[in-house]
Write a protein that holds these residues in place. Structure first.
Motif, PDB file in Angstrom:
ATOM      1  N   UNK A 135     -17.001  33.646   0.995  1.00 43.24           N
ATOM      2  CA  UNK A 135     -18.442  33.414   0.945  1.00 43.24           C
ATOM      3  C   UNK A 135     -18.712  32.502  -0.245  1.00 43.24           C
ATOM      4  N   UNK A 136     -19.496  31.444  -0.010  1.00 39.14           N
ATOM      5  CA  UNK A 136     -19.810  30.505  -1.079  1.00 39.14           C
ATOM      6  C   UNK A 136     -21.321  30.330  -1.161  1.00 39.14           C
ATOM      7  N   UNK A 137     -21.776  29.823  -2.299  1.00 36.46           N
ATOM      8  CA  UNK A 137     -23.198  29.550  -2.508  1.00 36.46           C
ATOM      9  C   UNK A 137     -23.358  28.060  -2.790  1.00 36.46           C
ATOM     10  N   UNK A 138     -24.229  27.414  -2.039  1.00 35.53           N
ATOM     11  CA  UNK A 138     -24.537  26.000  -2.236  1.00 35.53           C
ATOM     12  C   UNK A 138     -25.836  25.928  -3.031  1.00 35.53           C
ATOM     13  N   UNK A 139     -25.777  25.343  -4.219  1.00 36.25           N
ATOM     14  CA  UNK A 139     -26.923  25.398  -5.129  1.00 36.25           C
ATOM     15  C   UNK A 139     -27.715  24.098  -5.210  1.00 36.25           C
ATOM     16  N   UNK A 140     -27.199  23.011  -4.661  1.00 37.31           N
ATOM     17  CA  UNK A 140     -27.935  21.741  -4.713  1.00 37.31           C
ATOM     18  C   UNK A 140     -28.903  21.677  -3.536  1.00 37.31           C
ATOM     19  N   UNK A 141     -30.018  22.390  -3.661  1.00 38.77           N
ATOM     20  CA  UNK A 141     -31.038  22.454  -2.617  1.00 38.77           C
ATOM     21  C   UNK A 141     -32.147  21.476  -2.986  1.00 38.77           C
ATOM     22  N   UNK A 142     -32.415  20.521  -2.097  1.00 39.20           N
ATOM     23  CA  UNK A 142     -33.406  19.482  -2.366  1.00 39.20           C
ATOM     24  C   UNK A 142     -34.793  19.854  -1.851  1.00 39.20           C
TER      25      UNK A 142
END
Length: 104
Positions: A33-40
């Motif tokens: 499980x990963x978290x993507x933090x670059x949310x535009x």
């Protein structure tokens, strides 16, 4: 409808929970499980929030489904009047992610 626009693998993706997407190869194991933090940008049922350039305290959680290879791209080079021909094929390594949740 809840969706987010994220930046990952040098590209921008429109992601929705419950769908899977193919990203350029990531160094993770299947099942992680990963978290993507670059949310535009995030849209939460009509409530749109735009980052400058990214939103703070917002992340997209995803599960790695596996690694695969993309479609073959054929590269053909030739020199006219020189009898020089070169044909190559290329397949990009991809990682398939299932978007679990958008947390804001």
């Amino acid at each position: 409808m809840k969706y987010a626009i994220i930046e990952a693998s040098g590209k921008q993706f429109w992601v929705e929970p419950g769908r899977f997407y193919d990203f350029n190869s990531l160094n993770v194991e299947p099942g992680d499980k990963i978290a993507l933090t670059r949310v535009l940008l995030i849209n939460d049922n009509g409530n749109i929030t735009v980052g400058k350039p990214c939103l703070d305290n917002v992340k997209v959680e995803a599960t790695v489904l596996g690694h695969l290879r993309g479609q073959k791209v054929t590269v053909y080079k030739m020199q006219p009047k020189k009898k020089t021909r070169k044909k190559q094929g290329h397949r990009t390594n991809l990682t398939r992610l299932l978007i679990d949740n958008i947390i804001n």
